[in-house]
Scaffold this motif. Structure first.
Motif, PDB file in Angstrom:
ATOM      1  N   GLY A 152     -48.968   5.548  70.665  1.00 33.99           N
ATOM      2  CA  GLY A 152     -48.897   5.373  72.086  1.00 33.99           C
ATOM      3  C   GLY A 152     -49.160   6.328  72.869  1.00 33.99           C
ATOM      4  N   ALA A 174     -50.857  -3.105  75.221  1.00 33.46           N
ATOM      5  CA  ALA A 174     -50.335  -2.929  74.107  1.00 33.46           C
ATOM      6  C   ALA A 174     -50.065  -4.136  73.118  1.00 33.46           C
ATOM      7  CB  ALA A 174     -48.891  -2.213  74.233  1.00 33.46           C
ATOM      8  N   ASP A 221     -48.107   0.949  71.125  1.00 34.86           N
ATOM      9  CA  ASP A 221     -48.967   0.114  70.943  1.00 34.86           C
ATOM     10  C   ASP A 221     -49.479   0.040  69.307  1.00 34.86           C
ATOM     11  OD1 ASP A 221     -50.801   2.215  70.577  1.00 34.86           O
ATOM     12  OD2 ASP A 221     -51.831   1.814  72.791  1.00 34.86           O
TER      13      ASP A 221
END
Length: 362
Positions: A170, A96, A144
Motif C-alpha cells: 500500500g 484500495a 490495497d
C-alpha cells in the motif's frame, strides 16, 4: 512492485508504473472509474456464480463510490494529491477497494465449493473494513493488496501447523524516522488471534509478515490492523490512522468423487463393476486410487466411466459417461484441476489433484 499497489505508490511517491500516462496524477474521476469497472466485473462474476457475499461486496462498493462522489463534489476532475486530507484519504481507500476486487476476480475463477465461498467472504469483509475506516490524515496509510510469498493475491488461509509468510502492500505504511508500526491480527469479533504476525521486512509501501503457525486460527474472518507512526515538527512521532486488511480462515477444501464403472461384456451385456466414492487430498495435490474387481466380466469389449465431483457447500460437477475400448485407458477432466483416470491394465481408478486448485488461498 505488483500493479495492485500502483495507485497508492503514485500518490505516495509520484512515480510511474504500467499505467503512468493514465494515472500520473490520478483524479477523482479516475478512481471512480476504477470502482465502476470493479463493480461491473464483480456483477458479471456474481451472475455466473451467485453468492450473498458478492452481493454484499457490490453493495459496499456502491456505498464507497457514492460517498466519494459526495466528498469530492465538483472537484472530481482535480488531481487527488492537491485536494484536502479527507478527500485524498477517501480516494485512496476507494481505490484500495477497487484493487482488492480486481485481485479477487483474478484468482477466484477456478475456485469451487467452500473455497469459492471463503474467497467471496474475504472480499466482502475487506471492502466492509475499507468502507468503515474513517478517511482522515495528511498522509493516510492504506493497504490495497495482500499477497503470498510468491507474490500472488491472498484471500484465504487454510490452517496448518507450519509458518505462513505473507505481505501487505500500500502506501504510507512506514515513516523511516519512526519506529515500526504496530501490527495485530484479530478475528471478526475483535479478539486477538492466538498467533500474531511478526514483521520480517518493511518499507513505506510493503510490510513482509510471518505467522509462526496458522493451526490455531478458527474458521471465519480476520482483520489485520497496521498502525504506523509519522514524525511531525516539534511533536516527534505520533500514531496515524490505522490501515486494515482482511482475510478469511477456512478448512482445506474437501472433495469427494462419486464414480461408476460399467463394462460391456461379450455374452453378458452391461455390468456395473465399480460404484463408490473417493476422497481427494486437494491440499497436497496428491492422488487417490481404487482397485476394481473386474472378474465378473470375462470378456470386456469396452469400459464406460461416469463421475460426480462434490466440492462442499452444495457445489458439484459431473463428467461422462465416457466409453473406450477395453484395452484403452480413460482420462476425464473435472473442474478445479481434478482428473479421473481408469487404467484397464491394472484395473485401477485414479483421482489426481493439481497442486493449486484454487488461487488466492494458502
Amino acid at each position: 512492485m505488483p500493479a495492485l499497489a500502483g495507485f497508492a505508490l503514485l500518490l505516495a511517491v509520484g512515480g510511474g508504473g504500467a499505467r503512468a500516462q493514465d494515472a500520473a496524477r490520478p483524479t477523482g474521476d479516475y478512481v471512480l472509474a476504477q470502482l465502476d469497472a470493479a463493480r461491473q466485473a464483480l456483477a458479471s462474476r456474481a451472475k455466473e456464480h451467485p453468492d450473498p457475499a458478492l452481493a454484499e461486496a457490490d453493495r459496499r462498493l456502491g456505498q464507497i463510490g457514492d460517498a466519494l462522489r459526495q466528498q469530492l463534489g465538483s472537484a472530481t476532475a482535480q488531481p487527488i494529491e492537491i485536494l484536502g486530507d479527507k478527500s485524498k484519504a477517501a480516494a485512496m481507500r476507494a481505490n484500495a477497494a477497487a484493487q482488492r476486487t480486481q485481485a479477487y476476480l483474478k484468482v477466484s475463477a477456478a475456485c469451487r465449493g467452500d473455497d469459492a465461498k471463503a474467497l467471496a467472504a474475504a472480499l466482502a469483509l475487506a471492502i466492509e473494513q475499507l468502507a468503515a475506516t474513517p478517511a482522515a490524515g495528511k498522509s493516510p496509510p492504506v493497504i490495497d493488496a495482500v499477497e503470498t510469498s510468491e507474490q500472488q493475491p491472498l484471500f484465504v488461509i487454510h490452517p496448518a501447523d507450519r509458518p505462513l509468510a505473507f505481505a501487505v502492500l500500500g502506501a504510507n505504511l512506514l515513516d523511516t524516522q519512526c519506529a515500526n508500526p504496530q501490527v495485530s491480527l484479530v478475528d471478526a469479533q475483535g479478539k486477538p488471534a492466538e498467533a500474531q504476525p511478526v514483521i520480517t521486512g518493511i518499507t513505506p509501501q510493503r510490510i513482509a509478515l510471518r505467522l509462526a503457525s496458522t493451526a490455531g486460527l478458527k474458521p471465519g474472518g480476520y482483520v489485520l490492523h497496521v498502525v504506523p507512526q509519522r514524525k511531525a515538527f516539534l511533536v516527534g512521532c505520533t500514531k496515524q490512522p490505522e490501515a486494515v486488511a482482511a482475510l478469511q480462515v477456512a478448512p482445506s477444501l474437501q472433495v469427494t468423487i462419486d464414480y461408476t464403472l460399467v463394462a460391456a461384456c461379450r455374452g453378458q451385456g452391461q455390468l456395473t463393476l465399480g460404484h463408490g466414492s473417493l476422497p481427494v487430498a486437494t491440499r497436497q495435490g496428491g492422488a487417490t486410487s481404487q482397485p476394481v474387481d473386474v472378474s465378473a466380466c470375462a470378456n470386456p469389449e469396452s469400459y464406460t466411466i461416469s463421475a460426480i465431483a462434490h466440492f462442499g457447500g452444495g457445489d458439484r460437477a459431473a463428467v461422462g459417461p465416457i466409453t473406450q475400448p477395453a484395452d484403452a485407458g480413460i482420462t476425464a477432466g473435472l473442474p478445479g484441476g481434478l482428473s479421473l483416470n481408469w487404467n484397464p491394465g491394472i484395473h485401477t481408478l485414479f483421482v489426481r489433484a493439481a497442486a493449486n486448485m484454487c488461487r488466492g488461498t494458502d
